[in-house]
Design a protein around this motif. Structure first.
Motif, PDB file in Angstrom:
ATOM      1  N   ALA A 256       2.523   4.777   0.877  1.00  0.00           N
ATOM      2  CA  ALA A 256       2.733   5.431   2.170  1.00  0.00           C
ATOM      3  C   ALA A 256       1.666   6.494   2.374  1.00  0.00           C
ATOM      4  O   ALA A 256       1.192   7.104   1.417  1.00  0.00           O
ATOM      5  CB  ALA A 256       4.120   6.061   2.208  1.00  0.00           C
ATOM      6  N   PRO A 257       1.276   6.727   3.633  1.00  0.00           N
ATOM      7  CA  PRO A 257       0.302   7.780   3.895  1.00  0.00           C
ATOM      8  C   PRO A 257       0.888   9.141   3.525  1.00  0.00           C
ATOM      9  O   PRO A 257       2.090   9.308   3.434  1.00  0.00           O
ATOM     10  CB  PRO A 257       0.040   7.670   5.389  1.00  0.00           C
ATOM     11  CG  PRO A 257       1.062   6.774   5.941  1.00  0.00           C
ATOM     12  CD  PRO A 257       1.724   6.045   4.823  1.00  0.00           C
TER      13      PRO A 257
ATOM     14  N   HIS B 290       0.852  -1.185   0.000  1.00  0.00           N
ATOM     15  CA  HIS B 290       0.000   0.000   0.000  1.00  0.00           C
ATOM     16  C   HIS B 290       0.886   1.232   0.000  1.00  0.00           C
ATOM     17  O   HIS B 290       1.920   1.259   0.661  1.00  0.00           O
ATOM     18  CB  HIS B 290      -0.918   0.038   1.229  1.00  0.00           C
ATOM     19  CG  HIS B 290      -1.912  -1.074   1.233  1.00  0.00           C
ATOM     20  ND1 HIS B 290      -2.959  -1.131   0.355  1.00  0.00           N
ATOM     21  CD2 HIS B 290      -1.998  -2.185   1.997  1.00  0.00           C
ATOM     22  CE1 HIS B 290      -3.660  -2.226   0.580  1.00  0.00           C
ATOM     23  NE2 HIS B 290      -3.092  -2.878   1.566  1.00  0.00           N
TER      24      HIS B 290
ATOM     25  N   VAL C 259      -7.945  -0.009   5.586  1.00  0.00           N
ATOM     26  CA  VAL C 259      -6.841   0.480   4.759  1.00  0.00           C
ATOM     27  C   VAL C 259      -7.053   1.956   4.426  1.00  0.00           C
ATOM     28  O   VAL C 259      -6.122   2.760   4.497  1.00  0.00           O
ATOM     29  CB  VAL C 259      -6.681  -0.370   3.481  1.00  0.00           C
ATOM     30  CG1 VAL C 259      -5.731   0.275   2.497  1.00  0.00           C
ATOM     31  CG2 VAL C 259      -6.210  -1.776   3.841  1.00  0.00           C
ATOM     32  N   HIS C 260      -8.289   2.321   4.088  1.00  0.00           N
ATOM     33  CA  HIS C 260      -8.600   3.718   3.754  1.00  0.00           C
ATOM     34  C   HIS C 260      -8.323   4.633   4.951  1.00  0.00           C
ATOM     35  O   HIS C 260      -7.694   5.685   4.811  1.00  0.00           O
ATOM     36  CB  HIS C 260     -10.050   3.827   3.290  1.00  0.00           C
ATOM     37  CG  HIS C 260     -10.436   5.170   2.773  1.00  0.00           C
ATOM     38  ND1 HIS C 260      -9.771   5.812   1.746  1.00  0.00           N
ATOM     39  CD2 HIS C 260     -11.424   6.019   3.158  1.00  0.00           C
ATOM     40  CE1 HIS C 260     -10.330   6.978   1.521  1.00  0.00           C
ATOM     41  NE2 HIS C 260     -11.339   7.134   2.366  1.00  0.00           N
ATOM     42  N   HIS C 261      -8.776   4.253   6.139  1.00  0.00           N
ATOM     43  CA  HIS C 261      -8.526   5.054   7.337  1.00  0.00           C
ATOM     44  C   HIS C 261      -7.027   5.182   7.601  1.00  0.00           C
ATOM     45  O   HIS C 261      -6.540   6.261   7.943  1.00  0.00           O
ATOM     46  CB  HIS C 261      -9.227   4.456   8.559  1.00  0.00           C
ATOM     47  CG  HIS C 261     -10.663   4.829   8.681  1.00  0.00           C
ATOM     48  ND1 HIS C 261     -11.091   5.934   9.368  1.00  0.00           N
ATOM     49  CD2 HIS C 261     -11.777   4.232   8.195  1.00  0.00           C
ATOM     50  CE1 HIS C 261     -12.415   6.010   9.306  1.00  0.00           C
ATOM     51  NE2 HIS C 261     -12.851   4.984   8.598  1.00  0.00           N
ATOM     52  N   LEU C 262      -6.296   4.081   7.444  1.00  0.00           N
ATOM     53  CA  LEU C 262      -4.860   4.110   7.715  1.00  0.00           C
ATOM     54  C   LEU C 262      -4.118   5.009   6.741  1.00  0.00           C
ATOM     55  O   LEU C 262      -3.140   5.657   7.099  1.00  0.00           O
ATOM     56  CB  LEU C 262      -4.278   2.697   7.679  1.00  0.00           C
ATOM     57  CG  LEU C 262      -4.730   1.767   8.801  1.00  0.00           C
ATOM     58  CD1 LEU C 262      -4.143   0.381   8.613  1.00  0.00           C
ATOM     59  CD2 LEU C 262      -4.371   2.330  10.165  1.00  0.00           C
ATOM     60  N   LYS C 263      -4.572   5.060   5.508  1.00  0.00           N
ATOM     61  CA  LYS C 263      -3.911   5.869   4.485  1.00  0.00           C
ATOM     62  C   LYS C 263      -4.315   7.338   4.556  1.00  0.00           C
ATOM     63  O   LYS C 263      -3.522   8.202   4.195  1.00  0.00           O
ATOM     64  CB  LYS C 263      -4.228   5.330   3.092  1.00  0.00           C
ATOM     65  CG  LYS C 263      -3.494   4.048   2.770  1.00  0.00           C
ATOM     66  CD  LYS C 263      -3.898   3.391   1.479  1.00  0.00           C
ATOM     67  CE  LYS C 263      -4.171   4.276   0.324  1.00  0.00           C
ATOM     68  NZ  LYS C 263      -4.533   3.547  -0.892  1.00  0.00           N
TER      69      LYS C 263
ATOM     70  N   GLY D  26      -0.463   5.793   9.477  1.00  0.00           N
ATOM     71  CA  GLY D  26      -0.415   4.569   8.692  1.00  0.00           C
ATOM     72  C   GLY D  26       0.473   3.479   9.259  1.00  0.00           C
ATOM     73  O   GLY D  26       0.608   2.412   8.672  1.00  0.00           O
ATOM     74  N   ARG D  27       1.063   3.717  10.417  1.00  0.00           N
ATOM     75  CA  ARG D  27       1.932   2.680  10.985  1.00  0.00           C
ATOM     76  C   ARG D  27       1.481   2.293  12.391  1.00  0.00           C
ATOM     77  O   ARG D  27       0.892   3.095  13.116  1.00  0.00           O
ATOM     78  CB  ARG D  27       3.388   3.116  10.977  1.00  0.00           C
ATOM     79  CG  ARG D  27       3.705   4.262  11.888  1.00  0.00           C
ATOM     80  CD  ARG D  27       5.187   4.678  11.782  1.00  0.00           C
ATOM     81  NE  ARG D  27       5.443   5.816  12.633  1.00  0.00           N
ATOM     82  CZ  ARG D  27       5.816   5.734  13.910  1.00  0.00           C
ATOM     83  NH1 ARG D  27       5.986   4.567  14.477  1.00  0.00           N
ATOM     84  NH2 ARG D  27       6.015   6.829  14.619  1.00  0.00           N
TER      85      ARG D  27
ATOM     86  N   PHE E 189      -2.674   2.803  15.768  1.00  0.00           N
ATOM     87  CA  PHE E 189      -1.993   3.279  14.563  1.00  0.00           C
ATOM     88  C   PHE E 189      -1.960   4.802  14.543  1.00  0.00           C
ATOM     89  O   PHE E 189      -2.853   5.455  15.061  1.00  0.00           O
ATOM     90  CB  PHE E 189      -2.772   2.853  13.299  1.00  0.00           C
ATOM     91  CG  PHE E 189      -2.868   1.385  13.071  1.00  0.00           C
ATOM     92  CD1 PHE E 189      -1.874   0.713  12.382  1.00  0.00           C
ATOM     93  CD2 PHE E 189      -3.975   0.671  13.503  1.00  0.00           C
ATOM     94  CE1 PHE E 189      -1.975  -0.647  12.134  1.00  0.00           C
ATOM     95  CE2 PHE E 189      -4.093  -0.688  13.261  1.00  0.00           C
ATOM     96  CZ  PHE E 189      -3.089  -1.353  12.576  1.00  0.00           C
TER      97      PHE E 189
ATOM     98  N   ASP F 213      -5.698  11.658   9.518  1.00  0.00           N
ATOM     99  CA  ASP F 213      -4.566  12.304  10.174  1.00  0.00           C
ATOM    100  C   ASP F 213      -4.604  12.140  11.685  1.00  0.00           C
ATOM    101  O   ASP F 213      -3.684  12.590  12.369  1.00  0.00           O
ATOM    102  CB  ASP F 213      -4.546  13.799   9.824  1.00  0.00           C
ATOM    103  CG  ASP F 213      -4.066  14.051   8.419  1.00  0.00           C
ATOM    104  OD1 ASP F 213      -3.214  13.294   7.918  1.00  0.00           O
ATOM    105  OD2 ASP F 213      -4.555  15.017   7.800  1.00  0.00           O
TER     106      ASP F 213
END
Length: 162
Positions: free
Chosen positions: A7-8, A5, A61-65, A132-133, A129, A68
């Motif tokens: 990176a944010p 994926h 995945v969307h939230h993680l990317k 994104g990490r 998280f 903020d």
């Protein structure tokens, strides 16, 4: 969640990107208006509802990317007694930690590939998280006060201010 994926995005000082918990639309909110919440520009739902957000693997995945703000994820299953016992405490923690932390729930039975990708070995497991990490994780049910204290402590340890 995985290396394939992108990176944010880099953090911004003046505005935040927030995913609408109702429709998944990305919204921009001035950082100085975070405490006043806000509404989705698409569906008009509140961006913060004072309760955990049910997430699919794709929504996670969307939230993680995009988001903020930190995400505290509860990986659970409907048949799990400790998971069900912790659910009201997790909801109380959401009411206390929002809008500075988004709380989400991922059903490991409905999303087994996502749970496997996250390396979940027992439930309930909390995964924190930001950007994104993964910052921290904890296995086992916790009462609301401990959930809140653990989240704040781990964010502080990572240098994330609320």
């Amino acid at each position: 969640m995985s290396d394939n994926h992108p990176a944010p995005h880099p953090p911004r000082a003046d505005r935040l990107h927030l995913v609408c918990p109702s429709c998944g639309t990305t919204n921009r909110l001035p950082r100085d208006r975070l405490d006043s919440g806000g509404h989705c520009g698409s569906c008009k739902a509140p961006l913060f509802q004072g309760r955990p957000v049910d997430l699919t693997a794709a929504a996670l995945v969307h939230h993680l990317k995009v988001d903020d703000i930190p995400l505290l994820l509860d990986v659970w299953a409907p048949w799990c007694g400790p998971c069900r016992a912790m659910a009201p405490d997790f909801a109380r923690a959401a009411a206390e930690l929002e809008p500075h932390v988004r709380l989400g729930k991922l059903d490991s039975d409905a999303e087994p590939a996502a749970a496997q990708q996250l390396g979940i070995r027992s439930i309930p497991t909390l995964v924190l998280f930001h950007g994104g990490r993964e910052l921290a994780r904890s296995s086992g049910a916790l009462p609301a006060a401990h959930l809140i204290a653990w989240t704040r402590q781990e964010l502080s340890r990572a240098g994330v201010t609320l």
